[in-house]
Each structure stands twice: as C-alpha cells, then as structure tokens.
Write a protein that holds these residues in place. Structure first.
Motif, short mmCIF file in Angstrom:
data_model
loop_
_atom_site.label_atom_id
_atom_site.label_comp_id
_atom_site.label_asym_id
_atom_site.label_seq_id
_atom_site.Cartn_x
_atom_site.Cartn_y
_atom_site.Cartn_z
N PHE A 241 0.83 -1.20 0.00
CA PHE A 241 0.00 0.00 0.00
C PHE A 241 0.86 1.25 0.00
N PHE A 242 0.50 2.19 -0.89
CA PHE A 242 1.30 3.40 -1.01
C PHE A 242 0.48 4.69 -0.96
N SER A 243 -0.84 4.61 -1.08
CA SER A 243 -1.65 5.82 -1.05
C SER A 243 -3.05 5.48 -0.58
N GLN A 244 -3.27 5.55 0.73
CA GLN A 244 -4.55 5.19 1.32
C GLN A 244 -4.92 3.78 0.89
N GLY A 245 -6.02 3.60 0.14
CA GLY A 245 -6.45 2.26 -0.25
C GLY A 245 -5.79 1.74 -1.51
N GLN A 246 -4.92 2.51 -2.12
CA GLN A 246 -4.29 2.08 -3.36
C GLN A 246 -3.00 1.33 -3.08
N ALA A 247 -2.83 0.22 -3.81
CA ALA A 247 -1.68 -0.65 -3.56
C ALA A 247 -1.22 -1.28 -4.85
N VAL A 248 0.02 -1.71 -4.86
CA VAL A 248 0.52 -2.60 -5.90
C VAL A 248 0.20 -4.01 -5.43
N HIS A 249 -0.48 -4.81 -6.24
CA HIS A 249 -0.80 -6.17 -5.82
C HIS A 249 -1.06 -7.07 -7.02
N TYR A 250 -0.97 -8.38 -6.80
CA TYR A 250 -1.28 -9.34 -7.86
C TYR A 250 -2.77 -9.38 -8.10
N SER A 251 -3.16 -9.52 -9.39
CA SER A 251 -4.57 -9.59 -9.75
C SER A 251 -4.81 -10.79 -10.65
N ALA A 252 -5.57 -11.76 -10.14
CA ALA A 252 -5.94 -12.91 -10.96
C ALA A 252 -6.82 -12.48 -12.12
N ASP A 253 -7.60 -11.44 -11.91
CA ASP A 253 -8.46 -10.91 -12.97
C ASP A 253 -7.61 -10.35 -14.11
N PHE A 254 -6.53 -9.64 -13.77
CA PHE A 254 -5.61 -9.10 -14.78
C PHE A 254 -4.94 -10.25 -15.53
N ALA A 255 -4.54 -11.28 -14.80
CA ALA A 255 -3.88 -12.43 -15.43
C ALA A 255 -4.81 -13.13 -16.41
N ALA A 256 -6.11 -13.15 -16.09
CA ALA A 256 -7.08 -13.84 -16.94
C ALA A 256 -7.60 -12.98 -18.09
N ARG A 257 -7.89 -11.69 -17.79
CA ARG A 257 -8.55 -10.84 -18.80
C ARG A 257 -7.66 -9.77 -19.39
N GLY A 258 -6.49 -9.59 -18.83
CA GLY A 258 -5.60 -8.56 -19.35
C GLY A 258 -6.21 -7.17 -19.24
N TYR A 259 -6.01 -6.38 -20.29
CA TYR A 259 -6.46 -4.99 -20.27
C TYR A 259 -7.93 -4.82 -20.63
N ALA A 260 -8.69 -5.93 -20.66
CA ALA A 260 -10.13 -5.83 -20.87
C ALA A 260 -10.84 -5.41 -19.59
N GLY A 261 -10.10 -5.34 -18.49
CA GLY A 261 -10.67 -4.91 -17.22
C GLY A 261 -9.86 -3.78 -16.63
N ALA A 262 -10.18 -3.41 -15.41
CA ALA A 262 -9.46 -2.34 -14.71
C ALA A 262 -9.60 -2.56 -13.21
N SER A 263 -8.76 -1.87 -12.45
CA SER A 263 -8.85 -1.96 -11.00
C SER A 263 -9.74 -0.83 -10.49
N HIS A 264 -9.89 -0.75 -9.17
CA HIS A 264 -10.58 0.37 -8.56
C HIS A 264 -9.58 1.43 -8.10
N GLY A 265 -8.42 1.45 -8.73
CA GLY A 265 -7.41 2.45 -8.40
C GLY A 265 -6.06 1.85 -8.07
N CYS A 266 -6.04 0.57 -7.75
CA CYS A 266 -4.77 -0.09 -7.44
C CYS A 266 -3.93 -0.31 -8.70
N VAL A 267 -2.67 -0.64 -8.49
CA VAL A 267 -1.77 -1.02 -9.58
C VAL A 267 -1.75 -2.54 -9.61
N ASN A 268 -2.42 -3.12 -10.60
CA ASN A 268 -2.50 -4.58 -10.73
C ASN A 268 -1.27 -5.13 -11.44
N VAL A 269 -0.76 -6.26 -10.96
CA VAL A 269 0.35 -6.97 -11.60
C VAL A 269 -0.18 -8.34 -12.02
N ARG A 270 0.16 -8.81 -13.23
CA ARG A 270 -0.36 -10.10 -13.67
C ARG A 270 0.62 -11.26 -13.53
#
Length: 292
Positions: A241-270
């Motif tokens: 976590f680096f800015s209140q609720g925003q964090a760098v974290h792994y996203s299974a959704d990003f790994a599965a759908r790539g850039y067809a989705g988005a986070s709620h502000g976090c930095v997703n890593v696939r």
C-alpha cells in the motif's frame, strides 16, 4: 424505532468509509459502499480498456472474435489450396513464437511474442508477403517461412520471452535515486529500481477513468502478503500500500482478462512470480512514483 434505524444506517456508512482504505479490487458492474471519499474504492462500472497489444487466446484480452476468426471467412485470408500452411490463424506453438520474434526483428510486429497466432500476426504476415512478392494470404506457407528465416536471425531467449509484454518506458527523474517502484502509465509497466538501475520489470494495469490510480511520489506505507478487499472481498495477494487504499498487488483478474478490465485504483500486476520476488525485496518506506 425510526430513530434506531437512522442510527444503524449512520453506523453502517461510517464502517464502510473506515474500510475503504483497503478496498481495491477488479472493476465489476456492482454497487459500491459509501466510499466516495476514497477514489480507489469506488465501484462505478466502466467501459473495458482496449485489449493488450499482443496476440492472445480467444477469451483473454485479445482481438475481437470477428477479427481473429475472419481469415477462414475470406478467400484472401486462407492459403492457396495447393499449398499447405505451416502456420495459420488460431495456431499456438513455439514455432509461432519464433515467427513472431522474427517478424519483430523485421519491423513487421511491434509487440512481444505470445506463441498464439491471432489477428496481429496475420496482419504482419500478410504485410510481409505483400512486400516480398508472395501471395498475401496471412498464413505462413513453406515459401513464406523460408523467406522470413532468410531475412532474419534465430531469436534469442530474451527476444522469445521478453521480461515484459509492454516495453519499459524511460524512468521518471524521481526514480533515479534510492529504492523505488517506478510505475509508468504510458508504457503500463513497473520497474523496480535501486540507485538508478533497473532490477526487474513487470506489466501493470490501473484504475478506470472513474476510479483513477493516483499519480505522484509516494512511499510504501505497509505490506500484506495475503490480503482481501474489505469491500469487494476479492483477494489482493502481495499488497504493498502506497496511497490510502491504493496498492501494488497481484490480480488474478488481470492475469485472466488482461487490459479488458481495470482496478478500482490499485496497480495490478499479472505475473505472480515476479511480484512475489519483488514483495520480498521492497521495504516499508521505499519510494513509489506513478507518472505518465
């Protein structure tokens, strides 16, 4: 009784706001809690981002089905019936990966090899064929493959499997000193840097237009190897976590759908493996720079 209901509702709102700081998760068309004070926790539905700039399997963040399947529907998109195709749209193999790497050497492709023969590979092959006096079918026959091989060199391991699908952007000046996660929205990459040198890189995605990832210089406030969003109840492994609720974290959704989705502000890593290694290196207090 009415007064008791009002009090209960007020307590519910206060609880949602208090939990919003750890509520980042993949975008879905679902109502949000009362978290308007923290942009990363908003749940506004958004139009999916464009697909990543690579050929990907159908169902992933790939070219549209109509684009990737059009070759079989058009006479000009299939090889001559007298010539057997070596590789064609829909194939997936290490040979396809080599083809893509060679086409990238020859400047017919600008994206990283994926091993899947989709619409981008088809277009690149068709362009190569047209400029080299070959039948512009978009499928690789024996003559096309031999021509590509004669004009290119055997790809290296890094050419076949580059460290990121996206090309890393030039580091922001603020990334050139100390220990820093240097995150570029332009190239959609995270570079882990120590004293101006890149140690590792990985692809990332960000929040939508309605729930943007904040830009600026921050620091890692706290870490959690196993974390779950307190509002969306979605896993957020290796959260930093680096800015209140925003964090760098792994996203299974990003790994599965790539850039067809988005986070709620976090930095997703696939890439979970890369992020796990980074998580072990990053310390609380390390710098985070998010920039265009």
């Amino acid at each position: 009784m009415h007064r008791q209901r009002v009090i209960v509702r007020m307590l519910g709102v206060a609880t949602a706001v208090a939990l919003a700081a750890t509520a980042c998760g993949p975008q879905k068309a679902e109502p949000a809690g009362s978290a308007s004070s923290v942009p990363s926790a908003s749940a506004a539905g958004s139009t999916p981002e464009s697909s990543p700039s690579t050929d990907a399997k159908p169902g992933d963040a790939s070219p549209s089905p109509s684009a990737s399947a059009s070759e079989s529907a058009s006479p000009s998109a299939s090889p001559s019936p007298t010539v057997k195709a070596v590789m064609a749209n829909g194939d997936e193999s290490e040979q396809v990966r080599e083809l893509q790497a060679r086409l990238k050497q020859l400047k017919y492709m600008t994206v990283a090899p994926t091993g899947f023969y989709g619409s981008k590979t088809t277009a690149a092959v068709k362009s190569f064929q047209g400029k080299n006096g070959l039948t512009a079918s978009g499928a690789v026959d024996e003559a096309t493959w031999k021509k590509i091989q004669s004009l290119s060199k055997k790809p290296t391991a890094d050419e076949l499997r580059p460290p990121t699908v996206n090309e890393v952007d030039a580091p922001d000046p603020r990334c050139m000193t100390g220990r820093v996660m240097c995150i570029s929205k332009e190239s959609r990459t995270l570079a882990w840097m120590i004293d101006g040198k890149i140690v590792s890189t990985m692809d990332v995605r960000f929040g939508s237009e309605n729930t943007p990832t904040r830009e600026g210089q921050f620091k890692v406030e706290w870490k959690a190897k196993d974390w779950t969003s307190t509002i969306y109840h979605t896993p957020m492994p290796y959260s930093m976590f680096f800015s209140q609720g925003q964090a760098v974290h792994y996203s299974a959704d990003f790994a599965a759908r790539g850039y067809a989705g988005a986070s709620h502000g976090c930095v997703n890593v696939r890439d979970k493996g890369k992020l796990a290694a980074l998580f072990d290196q990053v310390q609380v207090g390390d710098k985070v720079v998010v920039y265009w």
